[in-house]
Write a protein that holds these residues in place. Structure first.
Motif, PDB file in Angstrom:
ATOM      1  N   GLY A  72       0.803  -1.216   0.000  1.00  0.00           N
ATOM      2  CA  GLY A  72       0.000   0.000   0.000  1.00  0.00           C
ATOM      3  C   GLY A  72       0.836   1.265   0.000  1.00  0.00           C
ATOM      4  O   GLY A  72       0.501   2.244  -0.686  1.00  0.00           O
ATOM      5  N   SER A  73       1.923   1.264   0.754  1.00  0.00           N
ATOM      6  CA  SER A  73       2.784   2.449   0.806  1.00  0.00           C
ATOM      7  C   SER A  73       3.461   2.683  -0.534  1.00  0.00           C
ATOM      8  O   SER A  73       3.532   3.821  -1.025  1.00  0.00           O
ATOM      9  N   THR A  81       0.943   4.037  -3.006  1.00  0.00           N
ATOM     10  CA  THR A  81       0.638   5.444  -2.771  1.00  0.00           C
ATOM     11  C   THR A  81       1.746   6.345  -3.300  1.00  0.00           C
ATOM     12  O   THR A  81       1.489   7.344  -3.984  1.00  0.00           O
ATOM     13  N   ASP A  96       0.031   7.140  -6.787  1.00  0.00           N
ATOM     14  CA  ASP A  96      -0.735   8.349  -6.453  1.00  0.00           C
ATOM     15  C   ASP A  96       0.132   9.606  -6.483  1.00  0.00           C
ATOM     16  O   ASP A  96      -0.303  10.644  -6.984  1.00  0.00           O
ATOM     17  N   CYS A  97       1.338   9.512  -5.932  1.00  0.00           N
ATOM     18  CA  CYS A  97       2.206  10.682  -5.854  1.00  0.00           C
ATOM     19  C   CYS A  97       3.144  10.815  -7.048  1.00  0.00           C
ATOM     20  O   CYS A  97       3.713  11.889  -7.268  1.00  0.00           O
ATOM     21  N   SER A 154      11.179   6.867  -3.560  1.00  0.00           N
ATOM     22  CA  SER A 154      10.266   6.298  -2.572  1.00  0.00           C
ATOM     23  C   SER A 154      11.026   5.446  -1.569  1.00  0.00           C
ATOM     24  O   SER A 154      10.802   5.535  -0.353  1.00  0.00           O
TER      25      SER A 154
END
Length: 206
Positions: free
Chosen positions: A172-173, A176, A180-181, A188
């Motif tokens: 999930g991280s 994201t 998403d970002c 990351s």
């Protein structure tokens, strides 16, 4: 001669199985789990539909096999032995973050589809659970090793440290940050490493 013939049949069966799994993985990624049909997998692997069922038991069986093979490959790499051998807590976190980054690079495209399909299919949820259990076991071992090294922040328990590692290093991280970002995976990974050293280790990165 019989032994030689049996060996050839085994090699052919193994090659066929790998072709089917490769086709299923590619189609799951490209089309999604629900929009992929067994007939599509058979066509891509150049085998008959019954062969797909014999090799994997249909879509859910193929997905489970793909995830099980990934889990077994990670375990065969001796990750738990590597964790136990670490004596530097910062180096341990670096190893774990880099390891999850590598795995996300390999499995992220498939896991996006698995995560999307899981709420609607019990078999997919079960396969996703296998992947999560494997990752969480490695993170729990990491938290325990940090505790053994006396590196955890005061008041932070091993279960809490495991939860923190899961929060930062679960799929999930990565989804994201990268989806998403729009962060590159390398950026990351570095940010996750910095967050974890600050959050988990007594005295932070120092």
């Amino acid at each position: 001669m019989a032994t030689q013939g049996s060996g050839r049949r085994a090699e052919y069966a193994a090659a066929t199985r790998q072709a089917i799994l490769a086709a299923a993985r590619q189609l799951f990624v490209e089309r999604g789990y629900f929009d992929t049909r067994v007939e599509d997998i058979a066509r891509a692997a150049r085998v008959a539909v019954p062969t797909v069922y014999a090799a994997g038991g249909g879509k859910s069986g193929l997905l489970r096999t793909l995830i099980e093979d990934g889990v077994h490959a990670a375990e065969a790499g001796g990750i738990h032995d590597h964790i136990a051998a670490q004596t530097d807590p910062v180096a341990l976190l670096r190893m774990i973050v880099d390891g999850t980054c590598d795995e996300f690079g390999k499995w992220g495209p498939l896991m996006r589809q698995v995560t999307a399909a899981a709420p609607k299919d019990a078999a997919v949820r079960e396969s996703l659970g296998l992947a999560h259990a494997s990752l969480r076991a490695g993170l729990a071992a990491t938290a325990s090793r940090l505790d053994e090294l006396g590196a955890l922040r005061p008041g932070l328990t091993v279960p809490e440290a495991t939860d923190v590692l899961w929060y930062f290093l679960g799929n999930g991280s990565y989804f994201t940050l990268t989806d998403d970002c729009g962060w590159p995976l390398e950026r990351s990974t570095q940010w996750l490493y910095e967050c974890l050293t600050t959050t988990l280790i007594d005295g932070g990165a120092g």
